[in-house]
Design an enzyme around this catalytic site. Structure first.
Site, mmCIF file in Angstrom:
data_model
loop_
_atom_site.group_PDB
_atom_site.id
_atom_site.type_symbol
_atom_site.label_atom_id
_atom_site.label_comp_id
_atom_site.label_asym_id
_atom_site.label_seq_id
_atom_site.Cartn_x
_atom_site.Cartn_y
_atom_site.Cartn_z
ATOM 1 N N TYR A 79 -6.531 -19.130 22.180
ATOM 2 C CA TYR A 79 -7.116 -17.890 21.634
ATOM 3 C C TYR A 79 -7.399 -18.032 20.134
ATOM 4 O O TYR A 79 -8.453 -17.617 19.640
ATOM 5 C CB TYR A 79 -6.119 -16.767 21.905
ATOM 6 C CG TYR A 79 -6.563 -15.374 21.564
ATOM 7 C CD1 TYR A 79 -7.407 -14.653 22.410
ATOM 8 C CD2 TYR A 79 -6.094 -14.745 20.413
ATOM 9 C CE1 TYR A 79 -7.772 -13.345 22.098
ATOM 10 C CE2 TYR A 79 -6.454 -13.433 20.103
ATOM 11 C CZ TYR A 79 -7.291 -12.740 20.955
ATOM 12 O OH TYR A 79 -7.647 -11.452 20.649
ATOM 13 N N LYS A 104 -11.005 -17.656 18.469
ATOM 14 C CA LYS A 104 -11.282 -16.598 17.502
ATOM 15 C C LYS A 104 -11.685 -17.171 16.138
ATOM 16 O O LYS A 104 -12.479 -16.563 15.411
ATOM 17 C CB LYS A 104 -10.070 -15.665 17.373
ATOM 18 C CG LYS A 104 -9.819 -14.816 18.630
ATOM 19 C CD LYS A 104 -11.041 -14.003 19.029
ATOM 20 C CE LYS A 104 -10.711 -12.797 19.883
ATOM 21 N NZ LYS A 104 -11.940 -12.119 20.377
HETATM 22 N N1 LIG Z 1 -5.758 -5.523 21.178
HETATM 23 C C1 LIG Z 1 -5.562 -6.263 20.110
HETATM 24 O O1 LIG Z 1 -4.511 -6.196 19.479
HETATM 25 C C2 LIG Z 1 -6.638 -7.217 19.640
HETATM 26 C C3 LIG Z 1 -6.417 -7.865 18.419
HETATM 27 C C4 LIG Z 1 -7.395 -8.742 17.951
HETATM 28 C C5 LIG Z 1 -8.548 -8.949 18.682
HETATM 29 N N2 LIG Z 1 -8.728 -8.324 19.881
HETATM 30 C C6 LIG Z 1 -9.970 -8.612 20.590
HETATM 31 O O2 LIG Z 1 -10.645 -7.399 20.825
HETATM 32 C C7 LIG Z 1 -11.441 -7.508 22.001
HETATM 33 C C8 LIG Z 1 -11.102 -6.361 22.941
HETATM 34 O O3 LIG Z 1 -9.729 -6.443 23.287
HETATM 35 P P1 LIG Z 1 -8.895 -5.237 23.935
HETATM 36 O O4 LIG Z 1 -7.565 -5.256 23.275
HETATM 37 O O5 LIG Z 1 -9.703 -4.006 23.958
HETATM 38 O O6 LIG Z 1 -8.699 -5.839 25.410
HETATM 39 P P2 LIG Z 1 -8.819 -5.152 26.861
HETATM 40 O O7 LIG Z 1 -8.253 -6.153 27.794
HETATM 41 O O8 LIG Z 1 -8.242 -3.787 26.850
HETATM 42 O O9 LIG Z 1 -10.395 -5.036 27.056
HETATM 43 C C9 LIG Z 1 -11.204 -6.163 27.211
HETATM 44 C C10 LIG Z 1 -12.383 -5.801 28.073
HETATM 45 O O10 LIG Z 1 -13.176 -6.996 28.233
HETATM 46 C C11 LIG Z 1 -13.521 -7.121 29.608
HETATM 47 N N3 LIG Z 1 -13.758 -8.514 29.956
HETATM 48 C C12 LIG Z 1 -12.850 -9.527 30.015
HETATM 49 N N4 LIG Z 1 -13.432 -10.663 30.420
HETATM 50 C C13 LIG Z 1 -14.746 -10.385 30.596
HETATM 51 C C14 LIG Z 1 -15.855 -11.147 31.011
HETATM 52 N N5 LIG Z 1 -15.721 -12.438 31.344
HETATM 53 N N6 LIG Z 1 -17.057 -10.555 31.097
HETATM 54 C C15 LIG Z 1 -17.198 -9.226 30.797
HETATM 55 N N7 LIG Z 1 -16.177 -8.451 30.409
HETATM 56 C C16 LIG Z 1 -14.954 -9.018 30.321
HETATM 57 C C17 LIG Z 1 -12.310 -6.562 30.337
HETATM 58 O O11 LIG Z 1 -12.600 -6.236 31.698
HETATM 59 C C18 LIG Z 1 -11.948 -5.361 29.491
HETATM 60 O O12 LIG Z 1 -12.659 -4.208 29.865
HETATM 61 C C19 LIG Z 1 -11.143 -8.889 22.574
HETATM 62 O O13 LIG Z 1 -12.121 -9.799 22.160
HETATM 63 C C20 LIG Z 1 -9.808 -9.219 21.962
HETATM 64 O O14 LIG Z 1 -9.600 -10.613 21.932
HETATM 65 C C21 LIG Z 1 -7.793 -7.457 20.372
#
Ligand SMILES: NC(=O)c1ccc[n+]([C@@H]2O[C@H](COP(=O)([O-])OP(=O)(O)OC[C@H]3O[C@@H](n4cnc5c(N)ncnc54)[C@H](O)[C@@H]3O)[C@@H](O)[C@H]2O)c1
Length: 254
Positions: free
Chosen positions: A155, A159
């Protein structure tokens, strides 16, 4: 509907829940027409219905960002439905955390495919519409994990890779009125961080408290915190902000 994004069309990947949903809602609330794709059909249908009940104009489709053809088809359908694609947010993401010695080839490849290949697929698909229109805003969701995080070799690499990808798009596409920037969230309360708590076997509340202890503003992040930063980059008036990464983490790092 009037607002900062009125007359604009936004395309958001992984827009059905969590941060992606927060971003979709923000654009819709501020007047944009919003298209989003997601793998999770149940969440997609639910979010689509919620937004339509509020009177927003949305297009949604089940598609896997890692599959170039599915992404191209969804982008084309969104373009045909709304007449342009002005903003792309590459948000879809997954985690497959493991210490290096336990990380499988599949753990590695899945994370690369969704974050890196997925962002490449969607950016390549939208650029032709943006270049034609001489306008675009591309925002890639990175993470504080780009700076290194135990158990996240895959990851963190993806990223950090997205930040290099962002800067390169900024250089290549700037002359067409297209900017590319990145938002790197810290700890945000979503299903993804709930999954992390479940994997390490602690209640979600405990993970939140442990994270907050290291966050200078003394609270955890919410999807709307990320949506606010995305909206800044997506704003027409941010046209001189290009190739940047903004950490949204309640402090200089998570
Ligand atoms: N939550 C955190 O603390 C955090 C921190 C830093 C970065 N992020 C990043 O933010 C973004 C959103 O994360 P989140 O926390 O909302 O996660 P989440 O799991 O709640 O939501 C992610 C969404 O992406 C969709 N998804 C996954 N794989 C997919 C694919 N192959 N094609 C289409 N859709 C797909 C999932 O179905 C889900 O609806 C991600 O890129 C994550 O890496 C999250």
């Amino acid at each position: 509907m009037t607002g900062r994004f009125s007359g604009r069309v936004a395309f958001v990947t992984g827009g059905s829940r969590g941060i992606g949903k927060g971003i979709v809602e923000r654009f819709a609330e501020e007047g944009a027409k919003v298209a989003f794709i997601d793998l999770n059909e149940e969440a997609l249908v639910q979010t689509t219905n919620e937004l339509r009940e509020k009177g927003y104009d949305v297009f949604s489709k089940v598609a896997n960002v890692a599959d170039a053809e599915q992404v191209e088809n969804a982008v084309k359908e969104a373009y045909d439905a709304f007449g342009s694609i002005d903003i792309l947010v590459n948000n879809a993401g997954v985690i497959r955390d493991n210490l290096l010695f336990k990380m499988t080839d599949t753990d590695w490849q899945t994370v690369m495919d969704v974050h890196l290949k997925g962002s490449f697929n969607a950016s390549r698909a939208v650029q032709k519409y943006m270049v034609e229109n001489k306008y675009g805003r591309i925002i890639n969701i990175s993470s504080t994990s780009a700076l290194g995080n135990r158990g996240q070799a895959n990851y963190a690499a993806a990223k950090a890779g997205l930040q290099g990808f962002t800067k390169t798009l900024a250089i290549e596409l700037g002359k067409y009125g297209i900017t590319a920037n990145s938002v790197a969230p810290g700890f945000i309360e979503t299903e993804m961080t709930k999954e992390t708590a479940a994997r390490i076997g602690i209640p979600f509340e405990q993970l939140i408290q442990a994270s907050v202890a290291n966050i200078p503003v003394g609270r955890s992040g919410k999807p709307e915190d990320i949506a606010n930063a995305v909206a800044f980059f997506a704003d027409e008036r941010s046209s001189f902000v290009n190739g940047q990464v903004i950490y949204v983490a309640g402090g200089p790092k998570n």
